[in-house]
Design a protein around this motif. Structure first.
Motif, mmCIF file in Angstrom:
data_model
loop_
_atom_site.group_PDB
_atom_site.id
_atom_site.type_symbol
_atom_site.label_atom_id
_atom_site.label_comp_id
_atom_site.label_asym_id
_atom_site.label_seq_id
_atom_site.Cartn_x
_atom_site.Cartn_y
_atom_site.Cartn_z
ATOM 1 N N UNK A 175 0.827 -1.205 0.000
ATOM 2 C CA UNK A 175 0.000 0.000 0.000
ATOM 3 C C UNK A 175 0.863 1.257 0.000
ATOM 4 N N UNK A 176 1.987 1.198 0.706
ATOM 5 C CA UNK A 176 2.903 2.335 0.714
ATOM 6 C C UNK A 176 3.487 2.578 -0.672
ATOM 7 N N UNK A 177 3.849 1.499 -1.350
ATOM 8 C CA UNK A 177 4.364 1.627 -2.719
ATOM 9 C C UNK A 177 3.283 2.190 -3.642
ATOM 10 N N UNK A 178 2.031 1.789 -3.404
ATOM 11 C CA UNK A 178 0.941 2.250 -4.265
ATOM 12 C C UNK A 178 0.677 3.741 -4.104
ATOM 13 N N UNK A 179 1.087 4.325 -2.979
ATOM 14 C CA UNK A 179 0.953 5.776 -2.826
ATOM 15 C C UNK A 179 1.755 6.492 -3.905
ATOM 16 N N UNK A 180 2.926 5.954 -4.233
ATOM 17 C CA UNK A 180 3.799 6.594 -5.209
ATOM 18 C C UNK A 180 3.619 6.017 -6.605
ATOM 19 N N UNK A 181 3.135 4.783 -6.705
ATOM 20 C CA UNK A 181 2.915 4.162 -8.016
ATOM 21 C C UNK A 181 1.472 3.667 -8.066
ATOM 22 N N UNK A 182 0.514 4.559 -8.254
ATOM 23 C CA UNK A 182 -0.884 4.126 -8.278
ATOM 24 C C UNK A 182 -1.262 3.498 -9.620
ATOM 25 N N UNK A 183 -2.384 2.784 -9.600
ATOM 26 C CA UNK A 183 -2.967 2.218 -10.819
ATOM 27 C C UNK A 183 -1.980 1.334 -11.564
ATOM 28 N N UNK A 184 -1.353 0.428 -10.812
ATOM 29 C CA UNK A 184 -0.413 -0.519 -11.399
ATOM 30 C C UNK A 184 -1.014 -1.919 -11.320
ATOM 31 N N UNK A 185 -1.242 -2.603 -12.452
ATOM 32 C CA UNK A 185 -1.867 -3.928 -12.420
ATOM 33 C C UNK A 185 -1.109 -4.949 -11.581
ATOM 34 N N UNK A 186 0.216 -4.884 -11.577
ATOM 35 C CA UNK A 186 0.992 -5.828 -10.762
ATOM 36 C C UNK A 186 0.695 -5.645 -9.280
ATOM 37 N N UNK A 187 0.561 -4.397 -8.858
ATOM 38 C CA UNK A 187 0.229 -4.124 -7.459
ATOM 39 C C UNK A 187 -1.186 -4.577 -7.152
ATOM 40 N N UNK A 188 -2.101 -4.430 -8.101
ATOM 41 C CA UNK A 188 -3.473 -4.916 -7.892
ATOM 42 C C UNK A 188 -3.468 -6.411 -7.597
ATOM 43 N N UNK A 189 -2.749 -7.167 -8.404
ATOM 44 C CA UNK A 189 -2.705 -8.617 -8.218
ATOM 45 C C UNK A 189 -2.027 -8.990 -6.903
ATOM 46 N N UNK A 190 -0.966 -8.278 -6.558
ATOM 47 C CA UNK A 190 -0.261 -8.564 -5.312
ATOM 48 C C UNK A 190 -1.150 -8.280 -4.108
ATOM 49 N N UNK A 191 -1.905 -7.198 -4.176
ATOM 50 C CA UNK A 191 -2.831 -6.890 -3.088
ATOM 51 C C UNK A 191 -3.927 -7.945 -2.974
ATOM 52 N N UNK A 192 -4.432 -8.399 -4.097
ATOM 53 C CA UNK A 192 -5.461 -9.436 -4.075
ATOM 54 C C UNK A 192 -4.933 -10.700 -3.416
ATOM 55 N N UNK A 193 -3.720 -11.079 -3.779
ATOM 56 C CA UNK A 193 -3.125 -12.301 -3.220
ATOM 57 C C UNK A 193 -2.870 -12.157 -1.724
ATOM 58 N N UNK A 194 -2.253 -11.065 -1.310
ATOM 59 C CA UNK A 194 -1.950 -10.866 0.107
ATOM 60 C C UNK A 194 -3.232 -10.753 0.938
ATOM 61 N N UNK A 195 -4.250 -10.097 0.381
ATOM 62 C CA UNK A 195 -5.511 -9.995 1.100
ATOM 63 C C UNK A 195 -6.144 -11.354 1.332
ATOM 64 N N UNK A 196 -6.075 -12.229 0.333
ATOM 65 C CA UNK A 196 -6.626 -13.578 0.494
ATOM 66 C C UNK A 196 -5.789 -14.402 1.463
ATOM 67 N N UNK A 197 -4.474 -14.233 1.444
ATOM 68 C CA UNK A 197 -3.629 -14.928 2.419
ATOM 69 C C UNK A 197 -4.000 -14.512 3.839
ATOM 70 N N UNK A 198 -4.153 -13.210 4.039
ATOM 71 C CA UNK A 198 -4.490 -12.691 5.362
ATOM 72 C C UNK A 198 -5.856 -13.187 5.826
ATOM 73 N N UNK A 199 -6.848 -13.121 4.953
ATOM 74 C CA UNK A 199 -8.193 -13.539 5.344
ATOM 75 C C UNK A 199 -8.266 -15.050 5.554
#
Length: 293
Positions: A175-199
């Motif tokens: 999320x910190x990286x996304x502050x400086x690099x928004x709207x990046x598809x790679x970050x979208x996928x990484x967030x989806x994966x980490x969110x599912x791992x956490x949940x």
């Protein structure tokens, strides 16, 4: 709350959010969108005019933690943990440490939801960076409080919470990286994966309170501790599989929806002409009809 219900509520909340975000990410990738389009609540549910652009994501960040805070203070029914200091004791000790830690975590997620509402309504240009910064702050607070939450716990609880801190910290970094690099598809996928791992790991904690085998986990057994780490690694692969499955389902829906919405022959097509003789014949027939009228 160190109970099944206490872990089930945030676990389900994170799971719904992660699946929702994975669906948005999949559809954005399939449509070639440069930014995620968060669906807005119906106009009747948005309430005050100050919040005319409220997304489901922002509302979830406020509603789910609010129920969590209520549970921390008043669940089970009849208890009241609002008191922070025991004034009857001359030493004035702090009480309900774990509950106040949970409330603090929930409070920062509510703050993230409020920031989303304000940003989406009044700061459309650079509000996305502010939203990600507030969300990153909530996860950093989660990791910070979790580091002290494991004090005076047995080895099993310490291992569980340390494994929970890992995806939480990585999520905060992304999320910190996304502050400086928004709207990046790679970050979208990484967030989806980490969110599912956490949940998924939160749901694993619920399983430890009600094990399907009927035998409780043993903190003094090295084998149980080893299998706990093995299960966490399996959750990493499981989350990746869920992301792929969601993308596949969205792809099927996208292809079906696209083919269903296309009307055959709706577009203008030029009438093919094999030769100029047919064209001259049509002109002659048109002139004859005009002359007859």
């Amino acid at each position: 709350m160190g109970t099944l219900e206490g872990h089930l509520l945030p676990g389900i909340g994170f799971l719904i959010y992660s699946v929702y975000y994975s669906v948005l990410t999949s559809l954005a990738l399939l449509r070639g969108e440069k930014a995620l389009q968060h669906p807005l609540l119906p106009r009747k549910l948005r309430g005050h005019r100050l919040f005319q652009q409220v997304s489901y994501e922002a509302m979830m960040k406020v509603v789910v933690p609010t129920f969590g805070i209520i549970g921390e203070y008043f669940y089970p029914l009849g208890v009241n943990r609002l008191q922070m200091i025991d004034w009857t004791d001359p030493r004035r000790p702090f009480i309900f440490k774990d509950n106040w830690q949970h409330v603090t975590m929930f409070g920062f997620f509510i703050l993230s939801g409020v920031v989303d509402m304000v940003s989406q309504s009044h700061l459309p240009r650079w509000g996305v960076k502010l939203e990600r910064a507030a969300e990153a702050l909530a996860f950093y607070v989660l990791v910070l409080l979790m580091a002290t939450h494991i004090e005076n716990k047995n080895s099993l609880e310490i291992r569980v919470h340390l494994l929970l801190m890992l995806p939480s910290f990585l999520f905060a970094v992304v999320l910190t990286v996304e502050v400086w690099i928004p709207n990046n598809p790679s970050i979208w996928l990484l967030k989806s994966w980490l969110g599912l791992v956490l949940s998924n790991w939160m749901m694993q904690l619920c399983e430890m309170y009600v094990p399907p085998t009927g035998q409780p986990w043993r903190a003094d057994n090295p084998t149980d501790l080893a299998f706990l780490t093995i299960f966490f690694c399996w959750h990493l692969a499981l989350a990746a599989g869920v992301v792929i499955a969601i993308y596949g389902l969205c792809r099927l829906w996208h292809c079906y929806y696209s083919s269903w919405t296309k009307t055959p022959g709706a577009k203008y097509q030029r009438c093919p002409m094999e030769s100029s003789e047919e064209l001259e014949k049509l002109k002659a027939e048109a002139l004859a009809q005009d002359g007859g009228v």
